[in-house]
Design a protein around this motif. Structure first.
Motif, short mmCIF file in Angstrom:
data_model
loop_
_atom_site.label_atom_id
_atom_site.label_comp_id
_atom_site.label_asym_id
_atom_site.label_seq_id
_atom_site.Cartn_x
_atom_site.Cartn_y
_atom_site.Cartn_z
N LEU A 10 2.82 11.84 9.23
CA LEU A 10 3.19 10.46 8.90
C LEU A 10 2.36 9.86 7.78
N ARG A 11 1.40 10.62 7.27
CA ARG A 11 0.56 10.10 6.18
C ARG A 11 1.41 9.75 4.96
N VAL A 12 1.12 8.63 4.34
CA VAL A 12 1.88 8.20 3.17
C VAL A 12 1.80 9.27 2.09
N ARG A 13 2.88 9.45 1.37
CA ARG A 13 2.95 10.49 0.35
C ARG A 13 2.01 10.19 -0.79
N GLN A 14 1.33 11.22 -1.26
CA GLN A 14 0.30 11.05 -2.28
C GLN A 14 0.83 11.37 -3.68
N GLY A 15 0.06 10.94 -4.69
CA GLY A 15 0.29 11.36 -6.06
C GLY A 15 1.52 10.80 -6.72
N LEU A 225 0.73 0.61 -0.52
CA LEU A 225 0.39 1.81 0.25
C LEU A 225 -0.24 2.88 -0.64
N VAL A 226 0.30 3.06 -1.82
CA VAL A 226 -0.25 4.09 -2.71
C VAL A 226 -1.60 3.67 -3.27
N ARG A 227 -1.71 2.41 -3.67
CA ARG A 227 -2.94 1.95 -4.31
C ARG A 227 -4.12 1.87 -3.34
N THR A 228 -3.85 1.74 -2.05
CA THR A 228 -4.94 1.52 -1.09
C THR A 228 -5.04 2.61 -0.03
N ASP A 229 -4.33 3.71 -0.22
CA ASP A 229 -4.47 4.84 0.71
C ASP A 229 -5.67 5.68 0.29
N SER A 230 -6.47 6.06 1.26
CA SER A 230 -7.61 6.94 1.00
C SER A 230 -7.88 7.76 2.25
N TRP A 235 -3.13 5.36 5.13
CA TRP A 235 -1.90 4.68 5.53
C TRP A 235 -0.96 5.68 6.19
N TYR A 236 -0.32 5.24 7.27
CA TYR A 236 0.69 6.04 7.94
C TYR A 236 2.00 5.26 7.94
N VAL A 237 3.08 5.94 7.58
CA VAL A 237 4.41 5.33 7.60
C VAL A 237 5.07 5.70 8.91
#
Length: 281
Positions: A10-15, A225-230, A235-237
């Motif tokens: 469920l982790r937000v997609r990266q990159g 979500l992208v800018r603040t995921d680490s 972040w989990y969707v």
């Protein structure tokens, strides 16, 4: 499969570049279930086992008082933040929970930096803090409703990242869940609130104003979500069209997070054998 099966799924997609591909940050079909049970009955069975594990770990967390957990719940109106708190977070002893719901900032809060009221609501040692909405309102509502200039809300991404890095460095496990629903499901839930007398108190006419800006909010969420995921504050969707799946998923994410903390009960600062002897004398 280890302690990170659900979180990995469920982790937000990266990159991704949210400015050009915002829809790829999360699926446009919130009823897609990438991991876990496929029925309400199976989810309920698993929730019993998860609840027992969560309860034991939360007691250890509370007793040790050396870690903190912060669960951030964000989502569109009717996505189920309150229901998640009741059914997923409610699996543990309420004495170990610190729940805070963020409303429209008061005049006093507006006189301070946007993170000021958030810092005041953080959980103490040994506690699981739950935010019903959060500091992310300041890059969501503030952006969509143009409450501040663009350069202000864009800088807030950096401020949020620094803030959450500070939290994790001081022993707080930060877990952020975006409760993702479809516009069709939101419509059904809003209608249900109006059609059921016991639910009308939950209806807010302002919800339709936000619904009218659905696409703008989806873009705002995608970029946030992208800018603040680490790795430190992921972040989990969470697909939330099915309430039973949402509750299962958040409880599993919370369980995996607590398992990673490698918790243990504190050593007593007294002679246990001597105290037992005193009891029996």
């Amino acid at each position: 499969m280890g302690h990170d099966r659900v979180r990995e799924a469920l982790r937000v997609r990266q990159g991704l570049d949210p400015a050009t591909k915002p829809t790829k940050v999360f699926s446009d079909k919130p009823d897609d279930l990438p991991v876990g049970p496929r029925s309400k009955s199976n989810a309920a069975k698993q929730l019993v086992s998860t609840g027992q594990k969560l309860d034991a770990l939360q007691e250890t967390l509370y007793a040790g008082a050396s870690h903190r957990v912060l669960l951030v719940l964000q989502g569109m109106d009717t996505s189920g933040k309150g229901g998640t708190i009741r059914h997923a977070c409610g699996l543990v002893n309420p004495q170990g929970l610190h729940i805070h719901s963020f409303k429209k900032p008061t005049r006093a809060e507006l006189r301070h930096d946007f993170l000021w009221r958030v810092r005041r609501a953080l959980p103490g040692p040994g506690m699981i803090g739950v935010f019903d909405r959060s500091h992310y309102e300041d890059v969501l509502v503030a952006r969509v409703d143009e409450l501040v200039p663009e350069d202000v809300w864009r800088e807030r991404y950096n401020q949020i990242n620094a803030f959450e890095a500070e939290l994790t460095a001081s022993g707080t496990a930060v877990v952020k869940c975006f409760l993702h629903i479809s516009p069709e499901e939101q419509l059904n839930r809003l209608a249900a609130r109006l059609q059921r007398p016991e639910k009308t108190w939950k209806y807010n006419p302002g919800d339709l104003d936000a619904r009218a800006k659905w696409d703008d909010y989806q873009k705002a969420y995608a970029e946030a979500l992208v800018r603040t995921d680490s790795d430190a504050a992921p972040w989990y969707v969470v697909p939330s069209d099915h309430k039973w799946y949402r509750n299962w998923a958040v409880s599993e994410i919370l369980l995996e997070t607590l398992q990673d903390l490698d918790l243990s009960y504190p050593e007593p600062d007294f002679d246990v054998a001597a105290e037992l002897a005193r009891l029996r004398s």
